[in-house]
Write an enzyme that holds these catalytic residues in place. Structure first.
Site, PDB file in Angstrom:
ATOM      1  N   TRP A  15       0.833  -1.198   0.000  1.00 58.36           N
ATOM      2  CA  TRP A  15       0.000   0.000   0.000  1.00 58.36           C
ATOM      3  C   TRP A  15       0.870   1.251   0.000  1.00 58.36           C
ATOM      4  O   TRP A  15       0.576   2.227  -0.687  1.00 58.36           O
ATOM      5  CB  TRP A  15      -0.951  -0.039   1.183  1.00 58.36           C
ATOM      6  CG  TRP A  15      -2.072   0.962   1.168  1.00 58.36           C
ATOM      7  CD1 TRP A  15      -2.569   1.629   2.245  1.00 58.36           C
ATOM      8  CD2 TRP A  15      -2.862   1.415   0.052  1.00 58.36           C
ATOM      9  NE1 TRP A  15      -3.608   2.464   1.869  1.00 58.36           N
ATOM     10  CE2 TRP A  15      -3.809   2.352   0.525  1.00 58.36           C
ATOM     11  CE3 TRP A  15      -2.856   1.113  -1.315  1.00 58.36           C
ATOM     12  CZ2 TRP A  15      -4.731   3.005  -0.305  1.00 58.36           C
ATOM     13  CZ3 TRP A  15      -3.773   1.762  -2.149  1.00 58.36           C
ATOM     14  CH2 TRP A  15      -4.694   2.684  -1.641  1.00 58.36           C
ATOM     15  N   GLY A 139     -10.399   3.400   1.012  1.00 54.81           N
ATOM     16  CA  GLY A 139     -10.754   2.922  -0.315  1.00 54.81           C
ATOM     17  C   GLY A 139     -12.216   3.126  -0.665  1.00 54.81           C
ATOM     18  O   GLY A 139     -12.824   4.078  -0.173  1.00 54.81           O
ATOM     19  N   LYS A 194     -14.077  -3.516   8.206  1.00 55.50           N
ATOM     20  CA  LYS A 194     -14.271  -4.285   6.968  1.00 55.50           C
ATOM     21  C   LYS A 194     -13.252  -5.410   6.853  1.00 55.50           C
ATOM     22  O   LYS A 194     -13.519  -6.440   6.218  1.00 55.50           O
ATOM     23  CB  LYS A 194     -14.237  -3.370   5.743  1.00 55.50           C
ATOM     24  CG  LYS A 194     -13.016  -2.465   5.608  1.00 55.50           C
ATOM     25  CD  LYS A 194     -11.973  -3.012   4.681  1.00 55.50           C
ATOM     26  CE  LYS A 194     -10.814  -2.054   4.544  1.00 55.50           C
ATOM     27  NZ  LYS A 194      -9.783  -2.485   3.591  1.00 55.50           N
TER      28      LYS A 194
END
Length: 333
Positions: A15, A139, A194
């Site tokens: 990332w 995101g 998430k």
């Protein structure tokens, strides 16, 4: 904020590499801190990170590379942290340079284990950084798709709209679309939660549950996320926006999701330790499951979180995944 602000990314993983790639589309030079001195030398000579997103080619003259975190902090006005949450405190122990005049954005999807706080709260409470100088990059966006320049979307959250816009402008390019938000707490907690739900999706897949169940699991997960984030920070947020529902879906379903992969291995019979050893990247949801469970256990008013509870039982109480998920099926609708 100064439009000519200098940026630095802290972290050497996939990332971090993806964010550096985005920034180089807009900045003449980008600071980049990573611990691995050999990786730095490789980037200088071979023009790519030897360990992550190896297909991404950089122009070394565009990068201010260093394995000294203080050099990176002193170089930049805006610091983007992309260090796994489990290692953040260890890295910050090396810090002698001041963070007080810096703008800090977290691209970390997890809870800091030592403090039990999301990254923004950690910097605020332990490093006295005001919230107007703290932001979140979330995101739905996988580093691997950034490497392939597939169209992706980012949400940039900060209490100071001007700072959010500056970061958004410097990340945006032909294959990255950005939007801004003021929901720092909600977006960061959603980014943490998430990953837990993606582990649940992976466990279910590993156990042999099909697409029909996965859709019910994700439907329940977004409602659980809504209840949880509302209890943490009661804001009138639209949970169906990309930063919440979109990020949940891509992490729960994508072949690039390390958390789903980790859960899949657990569902297929791997122990937690063996699954961690086999994966080359950190599954942030493993640490998030414990933190999210402990945080909600301390709520004065309890929140129904059957999916978080199920993942916690499997990962931390060594309960049988098959039995735990059979019980979970009775709690979903």
């Amino acid at each position: 904020m100064n439009k000519d602000a200098k940026f630095a990314v802290l972290g050497g993983g996939s990332w971090a590499t993806a964010i550096v790639k985005m920034l180089t589309n807009n900045q003449e030079q980008v600071g980049w801190y990573m611990r691995n001195a050999d990786a730095i030398e490789h980037i200088k000579s071979q023009k790519h990170n030897p360990n992550y997103l190896t297909s991404v080619e950089f122009k070394p003259e565009q990068l201010v590379l260093t394995n000294d975190i203080n050099e990176a902090v002193n170089y930049a006005d805006v610091l983007i942290f992309a260090i796994p949450s489990a290692f953040l405190v260890t890295e910050l122990k090396h810090l002698t340079a001041s963070l007080q005049e810096k703008t800090i954005f977290s691209a970390i999807k997890g809870i800091v284990p030592e403090s039990g706080l999301i990254v923004g709260e950690h910097f605020n409470e332990l490093h006295a950084i005001p919230f107007e100088n703290i932001g979140v990059i979330t995101g739905p966006c996988h580093a691997e798709e950034v490497a392939m320049e597939r169209l992706s979307y980012l949400t940039i959250a900060c209490a100071d709209t001007e700072k959010a816009e500056l970061v958004a402008q410097n990340l945006a390019c032909a294959y990255i679309k950005t939007s801004i938000s003021k929901d720092i707490i909600g977006t960061e907690y959603a980014a943490m939660l998430k990953n837990i739900y993606a582990i649940a999706a992976g466990i279910a897949h590993g156990l042999g549950y099909g697409d029909n169940f996965q859709s019910v699991l994700m439907s329940n997960a977004i409602r659980e996320m809504k209840r949880y984030t509302k209890r943490i920070h009661n804001l009138d947020r639209n949970i169906n926006k990309s930063a919440y529902l979109g990020d949940l879906l891509v992490t729960g379903y994508s072949i690039f999701s390390r958390n789903r992969m980790f859960g899949n291995m657990i569902g297929k019979g791997y122990t937690v330790k063996s699954a961690q050893m086999e994966m080359s990247m950190i599954a942030e949801g493993y640490y998030a499951a414990k933190s999210a469970y402990n945080i909600k256990e301390n709520f004065t008013k309890k929140v129904k979180t059957p999916i978080i509870d199920a993942v916690y039982k499997v990962l931390y109480e060594n309960k049988n995944p098959k039995k735990v998920f059979l019980d979970l099926t009775e709690k979903l609708d």
